[in-house]
Design a protein around this motif. Sequence first.
Motif, PDB file in Angstrom:
ATOM      1  N   TYR A  67     -10.746   2.857  -8.452  1.00 51.10           N
ATOM      2  CA  TYR A  67     -10.523   2.685  -9.831  1.00 51.10           C
ATOM      3  C   TYR A  67      -9.753   2.409 -10.147  1.00 51.10           C
ATOM      4  CZ  TYR A  67     -15.327   3.924  -9.623  1.00 51.10           C
ATOM      5  OH  TYR A  67     -17.132   3.748  -9.093  1.00 51.10           O
ATOM      6  N   ALA A  68      -8.395   2.791 -10.176  1.00 57.73           N
ATOM      7  CA  ALA A  68      -7.267   2.174 -10.528  1.00 57.73           C
ATOM      8  C   ALA A  68      -6.291   1.704  -9.392  1.00 57.73           C
ATOM      9  CB  ALA A  68      -5.849   3.965  -9.987  1.00 57.73           C
ATOM     10  N   ALA A  69      -6.277   1.176  -8.007  1.00 60.63           N
ATOM     11  CA  ALA A  69      -6.052  -0.097  -8.562  1.00 60.63           C
ATOM     12  C   ALA A  69      -4.377   0.406  -7.056  1.00 60.63           C
ATOM     13  CB  ALA A  69      -5.527  -1.478  -9.116  1.00 60.63           C
ATOM     14  N   LEU A  70      -4.339   1.813  -6.863  1.00 58.86           N
ATOM     15  CA  LEU A  70      -3.089   1.905  -6.319  1.00 58.86           C
ATOM     16  C   LEU A  70      -2.655   1.424  -4.937  1.00 58.86           C
ATOM     17  CD1 LEU A  70      -2.596   5.974  -7.689  1.00 58.86           C
ATOM     18  CD2 LEU A  70      -2.060   4.025  -8.201  1.00 58.86           C
ATOM     19  N   ARG A  71      -2.170   1.198  -4.634  1.00 56.21           N
ATOM     20  CA  ARG A  71      -1.428   0.986  -3.099  1.00 56.21           C
ATOM     21  C   ARG A  71      -1.362   1.851  -1.843  1.00 56.21           C
ATOM     22  NH1 ARG A  71       1.843  -2.381  -6.952  1.00 56.21           N
ATOM     23  NH2 ARG A  71       2.092  -4.478  -6.388  1.00 56.21           N
ATOM     24  N   ALA A  72      -1.760   1.847  -1.083  1.00 57.25           N
ATOM     25  CA  ALA A  72      -1.320   2.795  -0.200  1.00 57.25           C
ATOM     26  C   ALA A  72      -0.134   3.550  -0.778  1.00 57.25           C
ATOM     27  CB  ALA A  72      -1.248   2.545   1.461  1.00 57.25           C
ATOM     28  N   GLN A  73       0.937   3.130  -0.621  1.00 58.46           N
ATOM     29  CA  GLN A  73       2.808   3.963  -0.942  1.00 58.46           C
ATOM     30  C   GLN A  73       2.595   4.212  -2.552  1.00 58.46           C
ATOM     31  OE1 GLN A  73       4.803   0.541  -0.653  1.00 58.46           O
ATOM     32  NE2 GLN A  73       5.782   0.546  -3.126  1.00 58.46           N
ATOM     33  N   GLU A  74       1.903   3.798  -3.152  1.00 58.51           N
ATOM     34  CA  GLU A  74       1.880   4.341  -4.895  1.00 58.51           C
ATOM     35  C   GLU A  74       0.872   5.470  -4.493  1.00 58.51           C
ATOM     36  OE1 GLU A  74       2.096   0.157  -6.886  1.00 58.51           O
ATOM     37  OE2 GLU A  74       0.383   1.288  -6.715  1.00 58.51           O
TER      38      GLU A  74
END
Length: 219
Positions: A67-74
């Motif tokens: 729901y926010a398209a965050l990458r793993a590092q983010e």
Amino acid sequence: MADIIKFPPRKAVKVPPKAEVHRVSHRGHHGRAKIITSDQFETALAKCEEKSVFSTRDRLMLLLSHYAALRAQEIAWLEYEDISDVTGEIVASIHVTKKAGKYGKERTIPMHPAIHVAIAEYCAQAGITEGPIFYGRFGVQMTPNAVQKQLKAIYVACGFKGATSHSGRRGFITKLARTAGSANCSLKDVQLLAGHASLKTTETYIDASPNASALVASL
């Protein structure tokens, strides 16, 4: 005992962001990460409650991915200050900082209602009011590699082949690309939310729609 299981112990240790020489690929063995359906996503959320040692934490990571398209590092480097105002109240957006964003790029993403509810509940129950949000079983801040492995493990437990930590991000971008026009937005807005430097990169994340014939028929 239940609280201990749902919320890992925390130590005052932050993982300093650094360039990783060896990364776990989000592409898998057969190309791009596969997008999962809404029903499959609900299955993954339920699997967190069933199989995951830290179910509340892992459920929140899934929500941030889809729901926010965050990458793993983010996800790994997300801190309480990135989701709250000066009074400590959780706000309606997520700020991806330079240290967390790919190539040091910042962006702000509107917070989906499901994330707002989940992150407020998680932080309140886990006693998180500052610093890193996600910790591993030994109380140390999670690394991007650990987030990738945990999300992949959840999909594997569901029997989903080809799904990785990037599946949620690809699904987010594809869904927004298909509905941008109805919200008076464009692919440029999708690009900015995804944190891509160019539309060309955003396009590689988008799956073609099975309803292309209906689009032609609408002319």
